[in-house]
Design an enzyme around this catalytic site. Structure first.
Site, PDB file in Angstrom:
ATOM      1  N   THR A 117       0.839  -1.057   0.128  1.00  0.00           N
ATOM      2  CA  THR A 117       0.037  -0.067   0.108  1.00  0.00           C
ATOM      3  C   THR A 117       0.794   1.217  -0.051  1.00  0.00           C
ATOM      4  OG1 THR A 117      -1.508   1.252   1.379  1.00  0.00           O
ATOM      5  CG2 THR A 117      -0.228  -0.248   2.396  1.00  0.00           C
ATOM      6  N   TYR A 141      -1.748   0.274   9.751  1.00  0.00           N
ATOM      7  CA  TYR A 141      -1.998  -0.502   8.669  1.00  0.00           C
ATOM      8  C   TYR A 141      -0.912  -0.496   7.820  1.00  0.00           C
ATOM      9  CZ  TYR A 141      -3.890  -1.376   3.917  1.00  0.00           C
ATOM     10  OH  TYR A 141      -3.884  -1.925   2.482  1.00  0.00           O
TER      11      TYR A 141
END
Ligand code: UDP
Length: 327
Positions: A117, A141
């Protein structure tokens, strides 16, 4: 046909990837715990239910299917939740991926395509985010994905685990044939939430912060059509199959849109007004995340032709009106 293990194949991106794999002549074997995915989204190959942290189950799956490669999508992926419950992210994403890679190495499955990501970069205002930019995630995350990238690096050095790492920007849209689409419960992503507000499934969309240092005060993101994104995975799979050097690729278009711009386009495309309220910033959100690299285009031959805001919102709207999954 060649089996490919698809972790998270019952989820949003994984289910679209299974469709693309099947179209490319592979058999996608979905491995998913259904914590956020949907069995009804598994339409293109066998389904095996299980957790990433269940080593015995993983050993069974590798023995039964002898996959040539893994497309590793399975992960918790909500920035806000990761700030409230970081342990979930370290356990599921990091410990789970470690378990998966250990099982893969033992089974001799040494090709991995991994969903990372742009959240690994963190907030780097006015800096071009390319694959060599430093990784300074500002939420759990992003930190969990950075850790998995590091495991892959070490496992390649020690065991020859070849990999392609894709750092996704914001994935949006749906299968234009609406066989599969984006359906989270609860939903946290911008475009489906705008569509929910537009058709009255929720009262209003809350804009998370209007005081960012951007032209209209709202966050800027680089949106990529899910079908373009999964096309890149097929190219990444061929890359590792060909034995090429492990590589990191950003998957973004290089164009950013603010939250308000996305709302405006959604209203124009649907012809309906989205009720909106202005709210506080969401902890963990970066001001601007836009890919500054065309490495995937030049090296992989990727062409993200469907990643216009209009097509992404249009395809999401078509799916939104016809498709959903039930437990
Ligand atoms: N966003 C928002 N309201 C919402 C959900 C998201 O304003 O109800 C904003 C969020 O702050 C971010 C952008 O929309 O700037 C995209 O958020 P999303 O959760 O879709 O993806 P993320 O960028 O977290 O991966």
């Amino acid at each position: 046909m060649t089996n490919i293990l698809v972790t998270g194949g019952a989820g949003y991106i994984g289910s679209h990837a299974c469709k693309a794999l099947k179209a490319a002549g592979y058999t996608p074997v979905t491995y998913d715990n259904l914590s956020t995915g949907w069995e009804q989204a598994v339409r293109y190959g066998p389904f095996e239910q299980g957790h990433l942290t269940d080593r015995d189950r993983l050993d069974q799956i590798f023995a039964a299917y002898q996959p040539e490669a893994i497309l590793h999508f399975a992960a918790l992926s909500q920035v806000g939740e990761s700030m409230r419950e970081p342990g979930l992210y370290w356990h599921n994403n990091v410990a789970g991926s470690l378990c998966l890679f250990q099982a893969a190495v033992q089974a001799g499955c040494l090709n991995v395509v991994f969903s990372s990501t742009c959240a690994t970069y963190g907030d780097q205002d006015n800096v071009v985010l390319n694959e060599t930019s430093p990784r300074h995630p500002i939420n759990a995350y992003g930190a969990s994905k950075r850790a998995i990238e590091d495991i892959l690096r070490d496992f390649e050095a020690a065991y020859g685990l070849r990999h392609v790492i894709f750092r996704y920007f914001n994935v949006a849209g749906a299968d234009p044939e609406a066989e599969v689409g984006e359906f989270h419960q609860p939903e946290t992503h911008l475009i489906p939430l705008i569509l929910d507000a537009i058709d009255g499934r929720r009262n209003a969309l809350t804009i998370f912060g209007t005081d960012y240092d951007t032209p209209d005060g709202t966050c800027i993101r680089d949106y990529v059509h899910v079908m373009d994104l999964v096309d890149a995975h097929i190219l990444g799979l061929k890359w590792v199959e060909d034995g090429k050097q492990s590589r990191v690729f950003n998957l973004g278009t290089g164009t950013g849109f603010s939250v308000r711009e996305v709302i405006d386009r959604a209203e124009a495309i649907t012809g309906k007004k989205a009720p909106v309220v202005e709210g506080l910033r969401r902890p963990g959100d970066c001001t601007k995340l836009v890919s500054g690299s065309t490495r995937a285009v030049t090296e992989l031959g990727w062409s993200p032709e469907r990643s216009t805001l209009d097509q992404m919102i249009g395809d999401a709207w078509r799916w939104h009106q016809t498709g959903h999954y039930d437990k």
